[in-house]
Design a protein around this motif. Structure first.
Motif, PDB file in Angstrom:
ATOM      1  N   ARG A   5      11.363   0.243 -24.156  1.00  0.00           N
ATOM      2  CA  ARG A   5      10.263   1.019 -23.592  1.00  0.00           C
ATOM      3  C   ARG A   5      10.038   2.224 -24.501  1.00  0.00           C
ATOM      4  O   ARG A   5      10.989   2.909 -24.864  1.00  0.00           O
ATOM      5  CB  ARG A   5      10.590   1.532 -22.180  1.00  0.00           C
ATOM      6  N   ALA A   6       8.811   2.483 -24.856  1.00  0.00           N
ATOM      7  CA  ALA A   6       8.425   3.651 -25.639  1.00  0.00           C
ATOM      8  C   ALA A   6       7.452   4.464 -24.797  1.00  0.00           C
ATOM      9  O   ALA A   6       6.390   3.968 -24.425  1.00  0.00           O
ATOM     10  CB  ALA A   6       7.796   3.238 -26.958  1.00  0.00           C
ATOM     11  N   LEU A   7       7.832   5.685 -24.480  1.00  0.00           N
ATOM     12  CA  LEU A   7       7.049   6.526 -23.578  1.00  0.00           C
ATOM     13  C   LEU A   7       6.586   7.784 -24.294  1.00  0.00           C
ATOM     14  O   LEU A   7       7.398   8.495 -24.896  1.00  0.00           O
ATOM     15  CB  LEU A   7       7.902   6.931 -22.367  1.00  0.00           C
ATOM     16  N   SER A   8       5.300   8.068 -24.223  1.00  0.00           N
ATOM     17  CA  SER A   8       4.770   9.314 -24.769  1.00  0.00           C
ATOM     18  C   SER A   8       5.019  10.424 -23.756  1.00  0.00           C
ATOM     19  O   SER A   8       4.679  10.281 -22.581  1.00  0.00           O
ATOM     20  CB  SER A   8       3.269   9.196 -25.029  1.00  0.00           C
ATOM     21  N   LEU A   9       5.591  11.506 -24.230  1.00  0.00           N
ATOM     22  CA  LEU A   9       5.870  12.638 -23.349  1.00  0.00           C
ATOM     23  C   LEU A   9       4.606  13.484 -23.214  1.00  0.00           C
ATOM     24  O   LEU A   9       3.906  13.735 -24.196  1.00  0.00           O
ATOM     25  CB  LEU A   9       7.019  13.468 -23.907  1.00  0.00           C
ATOM     26  N   PRO A  10       4.302  13.938 -21.997  1.00  0.00           N
ATOM     27  CA  PRO A  10       3.047  14.659 -21.773  1.00  0.00           C
ATOM     28  C   PRO A  10       3.042  16.091 -22.310  1.00  0.00           C
ATOM     29  O   PRO A  10       1.980  16.653 -22.545  1.00  0.00           O
ATOM     30  CB  PRO A  10       2.900  14.646 -20.248  1.00  0.00           C
ATOM     31  N   ILE A  11       4.227  16.686 -22.493  1.00  0.00           N
ATOM     32  CA  ILE A  11       4.318  18.076 -22.958  1.00  0.00           C
ATOM     33  C   ILE A  11       5.469  18.202 -23.951  1.00  0.00           C
ATOM     34  O   ILE A  11       6.366  17.362 -23.972  1.00  0.00           O
ATOM     35  CB  ILE A  11       4.509  19.050 -21.771  1.00  0.00           C
ATOM     36  N   PRO A  12       5.481  19.257 -24.774  1.00  0.00           N
ATOM     37  CA  PRO A  12       6.587  19.448 -25.725  1.00  0.00           C
ATOM     38  C   PRO A  12       7.905  19.736 -25.012  1.00  0.00           C
ATOM     39  O   PRO A  12       7.933  20.399 -23.968  1.00  0.00           O
ATOM     40  CB  PRO A  12       6.148  20.660 -26.553  1.00  0.00           C
ATOM     41  N   VAL A  13       9.005  19.211 -25.577  1.00  0.00           N
ATOM     42  CA  VAL A  13      10.340  19.395 -24.995  1.00  0.00           C
ATOM     43  C   VAL A  13      11.308  19.898 -26.065  1.00  0.00           C
ATOM     44  O   VAL A  13      11.057  19.778 -27.258  1.00  0.00           O
ATOM     45  CB  VAL A  13      10.876  18.075 -24.380  1.00  0.00           C
ATOM     46  N   GLU A  14      12.417  20.450 -25.597  1.00  0.00           N
ATOM     47  CA  GLU A  14      13.491  20.906 -26.485  1.00  0.00           C
ATOM     48  C   GLU A  14      14.348  19.695 -26.843  1.00  0.00           C
ATOM     49  O   GLU A  14      15.129  19.211 -26.020  1.00  0.00           O
ATOM     50  CB  GLU A  14      14.358  21.961 -25.787  1.00  0.00           C
ATOM     51  N   THR A  15      14.215  19.193 -28.046  1.00  0.00           N
ATOM     52  CA  THR A  15      14.897  17.954 -28.422  1.00  0.00           C
ATOM     53  C   THR A  15      16.413  18.108 -28.503  1.00  0.00           C
ATOM     54  O   THR A  15      17.128  17.142 -28.298  1.00  0.00           O
ATOM     55  CB  THR A  15      14.370  17.433 -29.770  1.00  0.00           C
ATOM     56  N   GLY A  16      16.897  19.295 -28.777  1.00  0.00           N
ATOM     57  CA  GLY A  16      18.341  19.498 -28.910  1.00  0.00           C
ATOM     58  C   GLY A  16      19.080  19.612 -27.591  1.00  0.00           C
ATOM     59  O   GLY A  16      20.313  19.628 -27.574  1.00  0.00           O
ATOM     60  N   GLN A  17      18.375  19.683 -26.474  1.00  0.00           N
ATOM     61  CA  GLN A  17      19.020  19.893 -25.181  1.00  0.00           C
ATOM     62  C   GLN A  17      18.779  18.752 -24.196  1.00  0.00           C
ATOM     63  O   GLN A  17      18.916  18.917 -22.990  1.00  0.00           O
ATOM     64  CB  GLN A  17      18.522  21.204 -24.577  1.00  0.00           C
ATOM     65  N   VAL A  18      18.449  17.584 -24.690  1.00  0.00           N
ATOM     66  CA  VAL A  18      18.194  16.427 -23.836  1.00  0.00           C
ATOM     67  C   VAL A  18      19.514  15.921 -23.267  1.00  0.00           C
ATOM     68  O   VAL A  18      20.510  15.817 -23.973  1.00  0.00           O
ATOM     69  CB  VAL A  18      17.482  15.314 -24.635  1.00  0.00           C
ATOM     70  N   LYS A  19      19.518  15.601 -21.969  1.00  0.00           N
ATOM     71  CA  LYS A  19      20.713  15.075 -21.308  1.00  0.00           C
ATOM     72  C   LYS A  19      20.375  13.771 -20.618  1.00  0.00           C
ATOM     73  O   LYS A  19      19.329  13.647 -19.978  1.00  0.00           O
ATOM     74  CB  LYS A  19      21.256  16.073 -20.289  1.00  0.00           C
ATOM     75  N   ALA A  20      21.272  12.792 -20.754  1.00  0.00           N
ATOM     76  CA  ALA A  20      21.058  11.487 -20.121  1.00  0.00           C
ATOM     77  C   ALA A  20      22.293  11.121 -19.310  1.00  0.00           C
ATOM     78  O   ALA A  20      23.420  11.307 -19.762  1.00  0.00           O
ATOM     79  CB  ALA A  20      20.791  10.426 -21.182  1.00  0.00           C
ATOM     80  N   THR A  21      22.058  10.594 -18.108  1.00  0.00           N
ATOM     81  CA  THR A  21      23.146  10.113 -17.254  1.00  0.00           C
ATOM     82  C   THR A  21      22.786   8.716 -16.768  1.00  0.00           C
ATOM     83  O   THR A  21      21.617   8.381 -16.629  1.00  0.00           O
ATOM     84  CB  THR A  21      23.350  11.047 -16.038  1.00  0.00           C
TER      85      THR A  21
END
Length: 154
Positions: free
Chosen positions: A112-128
């Motif tokens: 899945r490839a999803l376009s993000l609607p707004i800018p995000v901080e790429t260095g602080q992404v967390k996944a659980t």
């Protein structure tokens, strides 16, 4: 007021090239729905896990339902404003050799490839990953977070 005739296509469908484009698009539609033939001649269908994307005060949150997938088989990448989720749900040896009466679960690779609607901080992404749901929290950049402005009484 001038009346303009509605034309659903930018040009008339007189040429054979235009008809060929429509046929190509229809073939692609049916291939995506029913699957594409593999080199062995069998039809392989790709599955697409359902995704929810929502916004909280500080984050953009993406939740993906992928039960039965080992967290080691999931890959996440973020390039610009495009979040890509890849993985694979593998057949167990027991189910691969069994004679099925009904098979409704999907197996194999997904992406899945999803376009993000707004800018995000790429260095602080967390996944659980818990109970078959992958949750990705993408913190918003400071420029897009809502700020409260105090109004002074005059």
């Amino acid at each position: 007021m001038a009346l303009i005739r509605f034309r659903p296509f930018p040009q008339a469908l007189d040429s054979s090239r235009d008809m060929l484009d429509i046929q190509t698009q229809m073939n692609r539609l049916f291939d995506n729905f029913f699957g594409q033939p593999s080199p062995s001649g069998t039809m392989e269908r790709a599955w697409t896990p359902p995704v929810d994307m929502y916004e909280t005060k500080n984050d953009v949150v993406v939740a993906v339902e992928i039960p039965g997938v080992n967290e080691k088989d999931i890959r996440l990448s973020l390039t610009g404003d495009l979040l890509t989720i890849q993985g694979e749900r593998q057949w167990s040896d027991e189910t691969r050799e069994a004679g099925h009466y009904r098979q409704e679960r999907w197996f194999g690779k997904f992406e899945r490839a999803l376009s993000l609607p707004i800018p995000v901080e790429t260095g602080q992404v967390k996944a659980t990953y818990r109970d078959g749901v992958l949750t990705v929290k993408l913190p918003k950049t400071e420029g897009v977070k809502p700020k409260e402005i105090k109004i002074d009484a005059v």
